[in-house]
Motif scaffolding. Structure first.
Motif, mmCIF file in Angstrom:
data_model
loop_
_atom_site.group_PDB
_atom_site.id
_atom_site.type_symbol
_atom_site.label_atom_id
_atom_site.label_comp_id
_atom_site.label_asym_id
_atom_site.label_seq_id
_atom_site.Cartn_x
_atom_site.Cartn_y
_atom_site.Cartn_z
ATOM 1 N N ASP A 97 0.607 -1.138 0.058
ATOM 2 C CA ASP A 97 -0.125 0.040 0.147
ATOM 3 C C ASP A 97 0.940 1.281 0.133
ATOM 4 O O ASP A 97 0.523 2.299 -0.574
ATOM 5 N N SER A 98 2.069 1.258 0.643
ATOM 6 C CA SER A 98 2.873 2.395 0.636
ATOM 7 C C SER A 98 3.493 2.888 -0.550
ATOM 8 O O SER A 98 3.588 3.775 -0.909
ATOM 9 N N GLU A 113 0.491 4.095 -2.714
ATOM 10 C CA GLU A 113 0.267 5.535 -2.490
ATOM 11 C C GLU A 113 1.282 6.853 -2.790
ATOM 12 O O GLU A 113 1.073 7.550 -3.429
ATOM 13 N N GLU A 114 2.580 5.888 -2.842
ATOM 14 C CA GLU A 114 3.534 6.937 -3.582
ATOM 15 C C GLU A 114 3.507 7.083 -5.087
ATOM 16 O O GLU A 114 3.730 8.204 -5.584
ATOM 17 N N LEU A 133 0.769 6.790 -6.682
ATOM 18 C CA LEU A 133 -0.670 7.616 -6.892
ATOM 19 C C LEU A 133 -0.156 9.065 -6.691
ATOM 20 O O LEU A 133 -0.768 9.757 -7.660
ATOM 21 N N THR A 164 -7.740 4.560 -11.413
ATOM 22 C CA THR A 164 -8.114 5.667 -10.583
ATOM 23 C C THR A 164 -9.018 6.765 -11.299
ATOM 24 O O THR A 164 -9.493 7.545 -10.589
ATOM 25 N N THR A 210 -9.745 3.634 -4.599
ATOM 26 C CA THR A 210 -9.507 2.807 -3.378
ATOM 27 C C THR A 210 -9.214 1.516 -3.407
ATOM 28 O O THR A 210 -9.366 0.832 -2.394
ATOM 29 N N LYS A 248 -7.095 -0.753 -1.235
ATOM 30 C CA LYS A 248 -7.152 -0.807 0.175
ATOM 31 C C LYS A 248 -8.049 -1.944 0.467
ATOM 32 O O LYS A 248 -7.913 -2.487 1.665
#
Length: 256
Positions: A84-85, A88-89, A91, A112, A134, A137
């Protein structure tokens, strides 16, 4: 024990130009099985995208998503998970560039957002996308696409050591965990399915097939392939729409 194993890329290789597997190629795959030779699909695509190919050919061993998801005889052997990290980077970075990202696993995908590039891409792939920024997630993500025309180096430099990005078509870059490729997928297949001691062959046409070629005994380039792919091949067959698969298999006496 199989006599040999043959890996097939899809686009520009096992596929015709309408992204179908010809009757001729289906017959060749069936003859391989009769000769106790294992056919395996090795593709940048995800499994749910090519169910019609699995149905047509009966091939249930796959190196998919450029090595991010590997299954043998219908059962999962290996699945990468992009954290996830890291998601998110990328994204956040893609948002700065105005780029769309798609999330994938072996069963489904989401975007997205939609734009002209995604609409063209998924129309060509015969897929109906849905937007869910999302998605990651609540679902495991094995693989991403980053949509742009010409930002390869920008992303590759920024995510070096975290993600491997390879352009597989003009509209987007295949994106995997760092170091993952068709080559690592094939390594997992050969090792975990105990196929490493038999002759191995691979058919391909584009740059994302080069690492695959490094992992097999006999790399075979399609006549319509990229010049760098042809240069690394042990044999260059005819084009995908000119009996290329059959001629390559006959060259190595894998079929008659």
């Amino acid at each position: 024990m199989y006599k040999a194993v043959v890996f097939f890329d899809l686009d520009g290789t096992l596929f015709d130009n309408e992204k179908n597997v010809s009757d001729e190629n289906v017959a060749a795959i069936n003859e391989l099985r009769e000769n106790n030779i294992l056919p395996i699909i090795s593709t940048g695509r995800n499994i749910f995208e090519i169910q019609y190919v699995i149905d047509a050919t009966g091939i249930d061993s796959l190196v998919s998503a450029n090595g991010s998801y590997v299954q043998y005889q219908g059962k999962k052997l290996k699945a990468e998970k992009i954290s996830d990290s890291v998601i998110e980077e990328i994204l956040a970075f893609a948002k700065q560039q105005g780029d769309v990202i798609s999330f994938y696993n072996n069963a489904e995908f989401a975007l997205t957002a939609e734009n002209d590039l995604t609409k063209v891409n998924y129309r060509l792939l015969r897929l109906t996308p849905h937007v869910d920024p999302t998605f990651y997630k609540t679902h495991e993500v094995n693989f991403l696409n980053v949509f742009n025309y010409d930002k390869d180096k920008l992303y590759q430099d920024h995510f070096k050591g975290k993600l491997s990005l390879v352009r597989n078509n003009p509209r987007c870059m295949d994106t995997m965990n760092w170091g993952v490729s068709k080559q690592t997928g094939i390594q997992a297949m050969l090792q975990k399915a105990d196929l490493g001691n038999i002759p191995s062959y691979a058919f391909g046409d584009q740059l994302n097939d080069l690492q695959m070629f490094s992992e097999v005994d006999y790399p075979i380039a399609m006549g319509n392939g990229h010049p760098d792919v042809k240069a690394k091949a042990s044999f260059v067959t005819t084009a995908n729409v000119d009996h290329g698969i059959v001629n390559g298999l006959k060259h190595y006496h894998l079929i008659k």
